[in-house]
Design a protein around this motif. Structure first.
Motif, short mmCIF file in Angstrom:
data_model
loop_
_atom_site.label_atom_id
_atom_site.label_comp_id
_atom_site.label_asym_id
_atom_site.label_seq_id
_atom_site.Cartn_x
_atom_site.Cartn_y
_atom_site.Cartn_z
N PRO A 250 0.92 -1.29 0.01
CA PRO A 250 0.19 -0.16 0.11
C PRO A 250 0.70 1.16 0.05
O PRO A 250 0.44 2.46 -0.47
CB PRO A 250 -1.03 0.11 1.31
CG PRO A 250 -0.13 -1.06 2.19
CD PRO A 250 0.41 -2.16 1.22
N ASP B 48 -5.04 -0.39 -0.33
CA ASP B 48 -4.44 -1.50 0.64
C ASP B 48 -4.84 -2.85 -0.08
O ASP B 48 -5.51 -3.53 0.67
CB ASP B 48 -5.10 -1.33 2.11
CG ASP B 48 -4.03 -2.25 2.88
OD1 ASP B 48 -3.29 -3.13 2.21
OD2 ASP B 48 -4.14 -2.18 4.03
N LEU C 27 -3.91 -6.05 -0.28
CA LEU C 27 -4.13 -7.47 0.37
C LEU C 27 -4.63 -7.21 1.76
O LEU C 27 -4.91 -8.13 2.29
CB LEU C 27 -2.61 -8.17 0.19
CG LEU C 27 -2.23 -8.67 -1.01
CD1 LEU C 27 -0.60 -8.97 -0.93
CD2 LEU C 27 -3.01 -9.57 -1.55
N GLY C 28 -4.61 -5.90 2.28
CA GLY C 28 -5.28 -5.90 3.62
C GLY C 28 -6.62 -5.38 3.54
O GLY C 28 -7.24 -5.57 4.67
N PRO D 223 -10.43 -6.25 2.84
CA PRO D 223 -11.01 -7.47 2.70
C PRO D 223 -11.73 -7.29 1.24
O PRO D 223 -12.14 -8.46 0.71
CB PRO D 223 -12.10 -7.50 3.77
CG PRO D 223 -11.74 -6.58 4.87
CD PRO D 223 -10.70 -5.60 4.02
N GLY E 201 -6.43 -14.49 4.94
CA GLY E 201 -7.10 -13.24 5.53
C GLY E 201 -7.01 -12.19 4.39
O GLY E 201 -6.91 -12.51 3.07
N PRO E 202 -7.32 -10.91 4.68
CA PRO E 202 -7.73 -10.38 5.97
C PRO E 202 -9.37 -10.83 6.12
O PRO E 202 -10.03 -10.85 5.29
CB PRO E 202 -7.71 -8.99 5.82
CG PRO E 202 -7.61 -8.83 4.37
CD PRO E 202 -6.98 -10.16 3.68
N VAL E 203 -9.70 -11.06 7.42
CA VAL E 203 -11.08 -11.59 7.60
C VAL E 203 -11.47 -12.43 6.95
O VAL E 203 -12.73 -12.56 6.51
CB VAL E 203 -12.22 -10.27 7.85
CG1 VAL E 203 -13.11 -10.51 8.88
CG2 VAL E 203 -11.44 -9.04 7.74
#
Lengths: 417, 292
Positions: free
Chosen positions: B131, B149, B151-152, B154, B240-242
């Motif tokens: 990011p 972001d 890959l961060g 969802p 992830g994420p979540v």
């Protein structure tokens, strides 16, 4: 081929009267423990130690497969949270009798919280080899600019210093602390600090929606909500760089990072970082942390138990522990080793000594790791989705109860016998 | 006759026996396993295995993680699959065009990601997706788009995975499409041109229909492969994420080898098997109906 056979025969004939014990060790330890062996061989020429290093990532599977295939070694290094699992499989030798008749290995030589991780229903299944816990790594200079000459000692101070760091000029896009949601440790640690036992009724049900854990969880969520900690895990790919840039000023981590920080922080920042024991929920309650580390265990299937015990006792000598620390940086489990000047002169390590007096084990059941992952998953969810904490924790407990169903059934079964 | 058949089986035995031993027996064992609660306790003591009937399957249906994984997998198959096939077909058409030079070079370049180790690719792509320092966000910055972001977040993690695996895999199907294109007789195009068909008409009336068998083959193989999405999220995001990139196979792996819930994990395997079987049957049925 012929050469191999010859070499094999030659080895065989040379070692006829020596007893071979197999010792599996993980990661760097597997490599470095070799250097402690010459002295052991000098003292015990009748014993030959064969050390096999196995990578941490594959260790769990390898040990379980070896158990299933009846090919476990004589002894092994075991992460102390794995002990309940292997004790349950009846793979581990109960060491209590060995300890009772030994002069070298005594429970009082160790940190109580660490020793406790090896004890199940009064019986000791492992001897702590090296210890590991989490505490606060922080940027002294940034905290100073925020008006704090010392590390936060209570949750109140912790939150307050974080808010002040965020308000420092030029820090709008920075954060006070890194609480990565791919680690369960901070959530479990604050829960334990608040007095939660994590599980209830003899570890039969989850207790995460209980008052103590809820309070701790709510406390940590505040850091995400007020943008004091970055949400998600990808904003920081290199924690050393992030810490050096002041992208965040505090991080909860373990002893392995002392060496890394020394190596990777820029030279002009070397005097600006420090370690401190964790803040407690209030002034009167010490901030406990996790009792981590590895233990030495003996497998029941071993046919050379007295020899194995000799090696365990040797590795537990204060001198060898100190030597091992110098090679690997792993903190010694034997407290006497900490009297050496290499510890008393090392400020970073001193904080660990103080923290290690206040460490507690996580619930000693084989399902723990699975439960810890669930905690992490729900913490991540709560930090990203801003769902009410009570709702998230109730859902977490429901999942934990499902995981523990088999355990409840087994306990029920055993109570009828 | 009978002795002839026996002889046939005798000669087939070296091939059949390993298949039976190493494929059918384990598959059957896994099927039985899926009706038990085999776990770490059972590994220690076989008395602790309970035959639980369909409980694993019922529990699976109530597991939010399973539904999340199923939805993610379908997301990947239904969005990522057609996109990847379109990309393969597009590049195949480009490389087949007469005006293109250095065809061998481009074919090699486009095929290179297929033979590259995914783990190495993932490391590079993690940097591209970063990011703050990533190339992708840097380029988007020129168009005034705020950093994502990848890959961060969802919502973006699965598109990021799809994009990466598209880049990684399109070369393989591209080669198959090129082979398909080369087998279309040139006379058909000549005849079409004589009849005054333009380029678009030639494409829709000759190229696409003649490529149909290739497309069906490619899409069935791609679908089966896509349903087994594992390495990309395993290396890039760990689900992830979540859990936004948790796939069915990743869930199965976690349940089986991480938590040692082998019974539950086997149940996931058979549900996935059912889904893939249904998908393949549906596609062949659609193809048959079109031909009829």
């Amino acid at each position: 081929m012929l050469f191999c056979i010859l070499a094999f025969v030659a080895c065989q004939s040379g070692r006829e009267e020596r007893t071979v014990i197999k010792f599996w060790a993980m990661g760097a330890e597997g490599e470095y423990v070799q250097r402690l062996m010459p002295e052991f061989h000098r003292r015990h020429p009748e014993i030959e130690v064969k050390i096999q290093g196995i990578p941490w990532t594959a260790a769990h599977e390898k040990l379980l497969t070896a158990y299933a295939g009846n090919s476990l070694p004589d002894m092994c290094q075991l992460g102390n949270t794995w002990i309940p699992e292997f004790a349950l499989l009846e793979a581990l030798e109960n060491l209590s009798a060995w300890i009772d008749s030994s002069t070298a290995v005594k429970p009082e030589h160790y940190f109580p919280g660490i020793w406790d991780t090896n004890v199940l229903e009064g019986a000791a299944f492992g001897i702590p080899w090296y210890v590991d816990t989490r505490l606060l790594f922080y940027r002294k200079d940034i905290l100073q600019r925020a008006g704090y000459a010392h590390a936060p000692r209570t949750w109140q101070e912790w939150l307050e210093v974080s808010r002040r760091i965020k308000q420092l000029p030029g820090a709008e896009n920075n954060y006070a602390i890194l609480l990565p949601t791919n680690e369960w440790a901070p959530f479990v640690i604050t829960g334990l600090q608040a007095g939660s036992s994590l599980l209830r009724d003899g570890n039969r049900y989850g207790d995460f929606s209980g008052a103590a854990f809820t309070r701790a969880f709510e406390f940590l969520m505040q850091f995400y909500r007020d943008k004091l900690a970055p949400v998600g895990i990808t904003q920081v790919t290199n924690i050393y760089q992030g810490m050096a840039e002041g992208f965040f000023a505090m991080y909860l981590t373990g002893p392995w990072n002392i060496g890394e920080f020394r190596k990777r922080m820029p030279a002009d920042l070397q005097d600006d970082w420090m370690t401190a024991p964790l803040p407690g929920p209030d002034e009167h309650t010490p901030g406990v942390s996790l009792a981590g580390g590895s233990s030495l265990v003996m497998f029941k299937s071993s046919r050379h138990k007295p020899h194995v015990w000799k090696l365990i006792a040797y590795l537990s000598e204060a001198r060898q522990q100190l030597e091992f620390y110098k090679i690997t940086g792993d903190l010694p489990a034997v407290r006497a080793a900490w009297q050496d000047t290499s510890f008393t002169n090392n400020l970073y390590v001193q904080a660990f000594y103080r923290q290690l007096e206040y460490v507690v084990p996580t619930p000693k059941i084989p399902e723990w790791e699975q439960i810890a992952m669930k905690v992490q998953q729900y913490a991540e969810m709560a930090s990203l989705q801003r769902r009410p904490v009570a709702e998230v924790l109730a859902a977490l407990d429901r999942e934990i109860d499902l995981i523990l169903e088999k355990r409840r059934w087994l306990l029920e079964l055993k109570s009828h016998d | 006759m009978k002795s002839l058949r026996r002889a046939a089986y005798f000669f087939l035995a070296p091939a059949l026996l390993p298949i039976f031993l190493f494929f059918f027996v384990p598959a059957l064992a896994a099927f039985v396993l899926s009706f038990t609660d085999f776990d770490i306790y059972a590994l220690g003591n076989f008395q602790y295995v309970r035959f639980v009937g369909l409980k694993n399957y019922f529990q699976l249906l109530q597991d939010p993680l399973f539904w999340k994984a199923t939805a993610n997998t379908f997301y990947y198959v239904l969005i990522g699959g057609p996109l990847a096939i379109a990309a393969s077909l597009g590049t195949a058409l480009l490389l087949h065009a007469k005006v293109i030079r250095f065809k061998g070079f481009f074919r090699t370049v486009y095929f290179a990601p297929v033979v590259t180790t995914l783990v190495a690719v993932a490391v590079v792509w993690r940097f591209l997706y970063h990011p703050r320092f990533g190339l992708l966000n840097y380029v988007l910055g020129f168009f005034g788009i705020d950093p994502i972001d990848w890959l961060g977040d969802p919502n973006w993690a699965m598109p990021a995975i799809i994009l990466m695996s598209m880049w990684k895999n399109f070369g393989y199907n591209m080669i198959i499409f090129i082979a398909g294109l080369q087998s279309i007789p040139e006379q058909l195009y000549e005849a079409a041109r004589m009849d005054g068909a333009n380029a678009r008409q030639q494409f829709t009336s000759i190229t696409l229909p003649m490529l149909m068998p290739t497309t069906v083959f490619v899409s069935i193989i791609a679908m089966i492969g896509n349903f087994q999405l594992f390495t990309e999220p395993y290396v890039m995001t760990q689900g992830g994420p979540v859990n936004s990139t948790l796939s069915l196979v990743l869930l199965m792996y976690q349940q089986g080898f991480r938590w040692w819930n082998l019974g539950y994990s086997a149940a996931i395997a058979f549900v996935l098997f059912g889904i893939i079987l249904a998908g393949s049957l549906l596609q062949t049925w659609l193809q048959k109906r079109r031909e009829a």
